[in-house]
Write a protein that holds these residues in place. Structure first.
Motif: not given
Lengths: 333, 247
Positions: A78, A84-86, A88-89, A93, A96-98, A100-102, A145, B3, B88, B96
């Motif tokens: 999506y 939107p994004s963070y 400060e990253m 990075e 990578h965060y996204r 792993r989260l996904k 992303e 997560n 965000t 997920p």
């Protein structure tokens, strides 16, 4: 891949979308078109299980958005509006965060990130801080992303908003490219964009679908006929009177509207024609009979833009009438 | 679980890559340092019980509470509010992950940051022990007390942050609620006529156990109270995220 049935979402005091029905097959690129506030973002948010519908159902990749939101999200990439994004990253990075989260396993994350960085042209900025990225790069980052977990479905909310023409062209070709592997639903109010990229267009206005079809078909079936641009001049030095020209043109059979203006003593007029009528000959004869000089005569079919404006600015009553006419026409056919 | 850890890690990083994280830490340490200095000075006479310095430092002085009540809202105010303001949250909640995982990760990060504020103060007893022999257990219990009272306060801040998209509103709300949490039992216990009420208030008094813990008496009532109120507040926070989905 996406099935939407009688989907309705109302907020306190307002209905964002009302009884939407559509479905999207695997491999399609579908454009979601409508003016601001038509309900595009709301629909997309429901399809990504970000908000819940008030009634109706939506299934994405076979999963109901209300019953299996996590499965839905696993299958969808999506790109939200405004990306939107963070801040400060760093780019890498963040990805990578996204990833792993996904649910991309740690071992594959590296490779996936490299791939999307390459694909979206982020190589130059991968170590930069997100906040410092230009709008164009930020948009690419958003796309990267969305792609990072290699989802079968992409939902892109206004992917080209705020970009310059070059960038828009790039994104457009990228979407076409992505369409080979992904099913894509993208929203826009930039019409040429969806016309060029999408195999099918869903036009939505005030929370309702007003038309959906392939762009060519939309054009054919919805245009109220072609329009004719005429520029006339009187044979002598005296300027041609606008009213006179307008009356004469409006008197032609098959003309539905005349929009005339005086320019340097000439009259430029835009004629709306009935469906399937070609009045070039008649206009020429008219000019000859009145002794006017014909400076310009050109016919053009409606652009998607005009169809869009037509569809989305109609009064409710007119809409009803138009729908009835449409149905009657279909009945005859 | 992964997560929760991913979210926690990102949040922790955001504390420590911005000047905010260090500023809060530095200000906190400076103030605690001053308080510690004042307490030590008050005890620096012949025969004073050096052992009770840490007891007073850890929860039995009013400055402790002022700093905790002021600093915690700063730690927690942005947790959800900032995600909502910057949009965000749309990324976060279209990945997920469940609402509970988001809350879990955020909570863990803020709590760890809260703990990290106190880590440097471990030097104080070390410093003291070079002047007098200290019993380590009351000090350990004193730190346990810090861990206990921090838990529901961080959860409270997280919940407040989930209610608004403004960090300021979240911070004010957190401060007000924390203040009530702290002051109501202390204040009412003196006023309450009915015995049942007075007895009930003992359970939720955060001030008195500080004395017990400081002496090395670990009061399980406080631990249970802090744990249950934390869980309840985390539940509320997760609900608040879910409700947003329907709105």
């Amino acid at each position: 891949m996406i099935q939407v049935e009688t989907l309705t979402k109302s907020f306190p005091g307002a209905t964002a979308i009302e009884e939407l029905n559509f479905s999207i097959e695997r491999g399609e690129i579908v454009g979601f078109l409508g003016p601001n506030g038509a309900g595009k973002t709301t629909t997309m948010r429901i399809l990504t299980a970000f908000i819940r519908p008030t009634s109706g159902t939506a299934k994405v990749a076979g999963y109901d958005v209300e019953l299996h939101p996590l499965e839905v999200r696993r299958n969808v990439g999506y790109l939200p509006e405004n990306v939107p994004s963070y801040g400060e990253m760093r780019v890498e990075e963040f990805l990578h965060y996204r990833a792993r989260l996904k649910g991309v396993p740690r071992r594959q994350a590296r490779a996936r990130i490299e791939e999307v960085i390459g694909r979206c042209g982020l190589g130059d900025v991968q170590h930069r801080i997100v906040e410092q990225l230009s709008k164009g790069y930020r948009q690419r980052l958003g796309l990267a992303e969305a792609l990072v977990h290699d989802p079968p479905i992409l939902i892109l909310d206004e992917p080209t908003v705020g970009l310059d023409p070059n960038q828009i062209r790039q994104v457009r070709s990228q979407i076409t490219e992505l369409g080979r592997q992904h099913t894509i639903l993208l929203s826009s109010h930039v019409l040429p964009e969806v016309e060029q990229v999408c195999g099918r267009i869903i036009i939505i206005n005030k929370g309702r679908i007003v038309a959906q079809d392939r762009p060519e078909v939309l054009r054919q079936s919805l245009e109220g006929g072609a329009s004719l641009l005429v520029e006339l001049k009187s044979p002598d030095a005296a300027p041609l009177r606008q009213e006179e020209a307008r009356e004469a043109l409006a008197g032609l059979e098959g003309v539905t509207s005349v929009d005339a203006e005086a320019v340097d003593g000439h009259v430029r007029a835009q004629l709306g024609l009935e469906r399937g009528r070609d009045l070039r000959e008649e206009v020429f004869r008219l000019a000859v009979s009145r002794g006017w000089i014909l400076l310009e005569l050109s016919q053009r079919s409606m652009t998607l833009e005009e169809i869009f404006v037509n569809l989305t600015t109609r009064e409710p009553g007119e809409e009803e009438a138009a729908r009835a006419a449409e149905e009657a026409r279909e009945g005859v056919a | 679980m992964s997560n929760v850890w991913q979210i926690c890690r990102r949040e922790l990083k955001s504390y420590f890559v911005s000047p905010r994280g260090y500023l809060v830490l530095a200000a906190f340490l400076l103030l605690q340092g001053i308080v510690f200095y004042l307490i030590v000075q008050a005890f620096s006479r012949e025969g004073a019980p050096v052992g009770s310095i840490m007891q007073i430092f850890l929860g039995r002085n009013i400055f402790f509470w002022i700093f905790v009540l002021l600093i915690l809202p700063v730690i927690t105010m942005g947790l959800i509010a900032e995600e909502r303001r910057s949009g965000t949250v749309e990324l976060l909640l279209t990945a997920p992950v469940t609402e509970a995982q988001v809350i879990g990760g955020k909570y863990l990060a803020a709590y760890l940051y809260y703990v990290s504020l106190w880590v440097p103060t471990l030097l104080y007893p070390l410093l003291l022990s070079s002047y007098a022999k200290l019993d380590p257990w009351p000090i350990a219990a004193g730190y346990l007390y810090l861990l206990c009272i921090g838990a529901p306060f961080v959860a409270l801040g997280l919940w407040a942050s989930s209610l608004s998209r403004s960090q300021i509103v979240a911070a004010m709300l957190t401060f007000a609620l924390m203040f009530l949490f702290f002051i109501i039992p202390v204040f009412l216990e003196e006023q309450a006529r009915a015995e049942w009420l007075r007895n009930g208030l003992v359970y939720i008094n955060l001030w008195n156990p500080a004395g017990d813990f400081g002496k090395g008496i670990v009061d399980s009532r406080l631990i249970v109270y802090c744990l249950t109120s934390t869980l309840f507040l985390l539940f509320l926070s997760a609900r608040s995220l879910e409700i947003r989905k329907a709105a």
